[in-house]
Design an enzyme around this catalytic site. Structure first.
Site: not given
Ligand code: COA
Length: 691
Positions: A427, A448, A460, A498
């Site tokens: 991440s 992700h 992602e 994130n």
């Protein structure tokens, strides 16, 4: 005709097949309505029974065409359309012949409202037969008579559990509440429909039209007498779930409650039409429809190449929380999974956990014991990399430790076949840098998942410059099979979600340091702004170890965050969050209370700032960072940011995502507010966009 084909079977039986041309699903489109009008107008008076059936595999009807709904610009236009559909459905319902609908596959929204106009609903028993009125999920209510016709069949309580929530039912559940009249093996659905029609014509079978009133007279009497009390209880449930941000479920409730138990009346149908028109104009509905369309668009990954070998066998590295939840997701979607971890204890725990997950599905009757066994048997675990040369995809889900990941990638990549894709679930680390450690960097990319992977819809995807179009074909097929919403991000710290999450969480930590209580802060973002939970509840859910680690990683990669000095020691001071029983909150009692140990964190006395400014600090800061992501070309579009944050972070869908929200309230307003905040709190609020 583009949709409907009529034929006549022996014994004065009409047979109407629905197969919309050039579309994978049947939709209640304008052209369908026109054809239906023709058929009703020209109904042969000698017909005694009619069977209606879909010829699409696994689909009966996906409802009204959402693209048509969105194109309607004026209330008058919408009202005209609703009038026409109501008139058509009403005339069909009154046709003097026995009407049977055979339902196999998804029967949703307007499709189910159409099915409610028949005298007899036959449903197939396959798992793909799912029935729902999901309109509230698009900020609307059923507008083709469903709010009135469904309660007549299923009763008040069942309707209030179905329509405001948009819940989906299997054919078994639909039979239990009288939504369908008969459930038969899917293989014989067509045969049974014809047999029933023949029996009716020859008077060998005379089914009674089952309404709630004539089937459960006593329950009907009770529900009619206590409809206000039942409505009151349902309203509380809705408000608990929606926090009052979504008007459609409440509108549906109000309408059902008002009209329940009355004779079917034109005035009541008009009330439904008016409520539909009102909701259609609302920004909530427009935002929810936009998200639906963006989701469908994202799921079509563009590729010019043909798939050579689909992904079937998948290896997962790491049996931690993330590894096992990815494994469960893959098993659920019928992939074969090999999970590898050097710690045998983690492997044993994963096996136990996967079994428990399967048992839960078994208990809920979502799967049968044969499917349960097949699912569990698709998983194998091992401390070694045996069989990895046969994998089509390997997903690395190890702890966020750069050295560890690099070593494993080096070792594993040597064992993979040239066609095998190799993904990292990192991440915060650079995909490009990790790919340098693989013996085939052209096959290495970022995938992700969000925790828990089997529940969170977002994925992602981070590709490097080395990836060819060829790569996209199996990936596209894989993502479609997973049913996830993919968003492509460029290789940069924290990707999209994130990075924006870190900005939001660190601002919350700073607000806490300034002296504001976590409960007030959580309420501001959840009860007032509409997030499913506040930032401190979210940190406890994710785990404080994971949060502090990714905040640290992103900060050290040069992103502009400020954090309180005690942030790195949060886990020692408070705990790991919900998983360890305490974090910002103590989870030993219900409801969870503030953790006593919070007192150990150094903080100031709060200055008097309003809830509005508190919300602006977190949200406008996030929007500002999103504009920076766009400026740095780390993401393709504002739509991708909206989709990623709604699907990956729970940004309130009714607001349409951060960028849509920013555009709706006005960029110049946000810019002015950020400038004021930057005078007071410093450079991190400096704007990255022009209004
Ligand atoms: N209106 C317009 N298009 C729709 C649609 C609708 N109600 N429902 C599905 N579609 C389109 C999808 O956009 C997709 O288009 P594409 O082929 O151009 O990509 C196509 O139909 C197939 O849908 P997809 O979701 O890829 O197939 P699926 O088999 O995974 O799922 C459904 C099918 C019907 C279960 C799913 O699409 C769905 O839930 N649709 C929404 C239903 C709904 O909310 N109806 C109420 C409308 S008021």
């Amino acid at each position: 005709m583009k949709n409907l084909t009529f034929s006549k079977k022996e014994g004065n039986i009409g047979w109407l097949e629905w197969n919309q041309a050039n579309s994978p699903v049947n939709l209640l489109s304008f052209s369908f309505m026109e054809e239906l009008e023709e058929i009703i107008k020209n109904t042969d008076p000698s017909l005694k029974a009619l069977v209606f059936i879909s010829k699409k595999q696994n689909h009966f009807c996906a409802g009204a065409d959402i693209n048509d709904i969105q194109k309607i610009k004026s209330k008058k236009e919408l009202k005209n359309i609703l009038d026409k559909v109501h008139d058509l459905f009403d005339r069909f319902e009154k046709l003097d012949l026995f009407k049977i609908v055979a339902i196999e596959g998804s029967c949703l929204g307007g499709g189910l409202e159409w099915a409610l106009c028949f005298d007899w609903r036959l449903a197939g028993d396959s798992p793909s037969t799912r029935l729902a009125l999901p309109e509230t999920r698009l900020g609307l209510i059923p507008g083709f008579g469903g709010c009135l016709r469904l309660p007549r069949l299923t009763g008040l309580k069942n309707s209030l559990s179905l329509i405001p929530s948009g819940k989906t039912l299997s054919s078994r559940q639909a039979l239990q509440i009288n939504l369908v009249d008969e459930r038969v093996p899917s293989l014989v659905l067509e045969k049974r429909a014809l047999e029933l029609a023949q029996n009716i014509v020859t008077k060998r079978e005379q089914p009674l039209k089952k309404t709630f009133k004539n089937q459960k007279a006593f329950s009907f009497f009770i529900e009619k007498t206590f409809k206000h009390l039942i409505g009151f209880y349902a309203k509380n449930q809705i408000l608990k779930k929606t926090k009052g941000f979504y008007p459609a479920p409440l509108k549906a409730l109000e309408l059902i409650q008002k009209t329940y138990g009355k004779k079917q009346d034109k005035k009541d149908f008009n009330k439904e039409k008016s409520a539909f028109c009102e909701l259609h104009e609302s920004s909530v509905s427009q935002n929810l429809i936009r998200i639906f369309q963006m989701t469908k668009q994202a799921q079509k990954i563009k590729t010019n190449s043909q798939i050579k070998k689909p992904i079937e066998r998948i290896g997962i590295l790491g049996a931690g929380v993330m590894g096992r939840s990815i494994a469960w997701l893959l098993l659920d979607k019928a992939f074969s999974v090999r999970l590898v971890d050097t710690k045998e204890e983690s492997l044993v725990n994963t096996l136990k956990w996967v079994k428990q997950m399967g048992e839960k599905q078994l208990a809920k009757k979502q799967i049968n014991s044969y499917e349960f066994k097949r699912k569990i048997n698709r998983l194998s675990v091992s401390p070694h990399l045996w069989g990895f040369s046969n994998m089509d995809l390997v997903i690395e889900a190890l702890p966020e430790n750069k050295q560890l990941k690099e070593n494993v990638i080096r070792e594993v990549s040597k064992k993979l076949s040239p066609h095998c894709l190799f993904a990292s679930n990192t991440s915060s680390l650079s995909i490009k840098e990790l790919s340098q450690h693989s013996s085939s960097p052209e096959n290495f990319f970022g995938l992700h998942f969000f925790n828990p992977a089997h529940k969170m819809p977002l994925l992602e995807i981070i590709l490097t410059d080395q990836q060819k179009d060829l790569f996209l074909a199996p990936l596209s097929h894989f993502v479609k099979k997973l049913g996830k919403v993919p968003v492509f991000a460029k290789d940069s710290p924290g990707f999209i979600v994130n990075r924006l999450l870190a900005v939001y969480l660190t601002e919350a930590l700073l607000l806490y340091e300034e002296g504001f209580d976590i409960e007030r802060l959580d309420d501001c973002y959840s009860k007032q702004f509409g997030f499913p939970m506040g930032p401190f509840q979210l940190m406890d859910k994710i785990g404080l170890d994971i949060c502090t680690s990714f905040i640290h990683q992103l900060k050290s990669s040069g992103l502009n965050f400020k954090v309180p000095s005690w942030t790195p020691e949060l886990t020692q001071t408070l705990g790991l969050g919900e998983k360890s029983g305490q974090g910002f909150y103590n989870y030993k009692g219900t409801p969870p209370r503030q953790n006593e140990k919070l007192k150990q964190l150094k903080r100031k006395s709060p200055l008097d700032i309003s809830d509005e400014v508190i919300i602006q600090r977190g949200i406008y800061r996030m929007i500002n960072e999103a504009f920076l992501l766009l400026k740095e070309e780390k993401v393709q579009s504002e739509e991708d940011i909206d989709l990623a944050l709604v699907m990956g972070l729970g940004f309130p869908p009714f607001l349409g995502g951060p960028m849509k929200y920013a555009r709706d309230i006005g960029l110049s307003h946000i810019k002015n507010s950020l400038e004021k905040l930057s005078h007071q709190y410093g450079e991190r609020f400096k704007t990255h966009f022009s209004a």
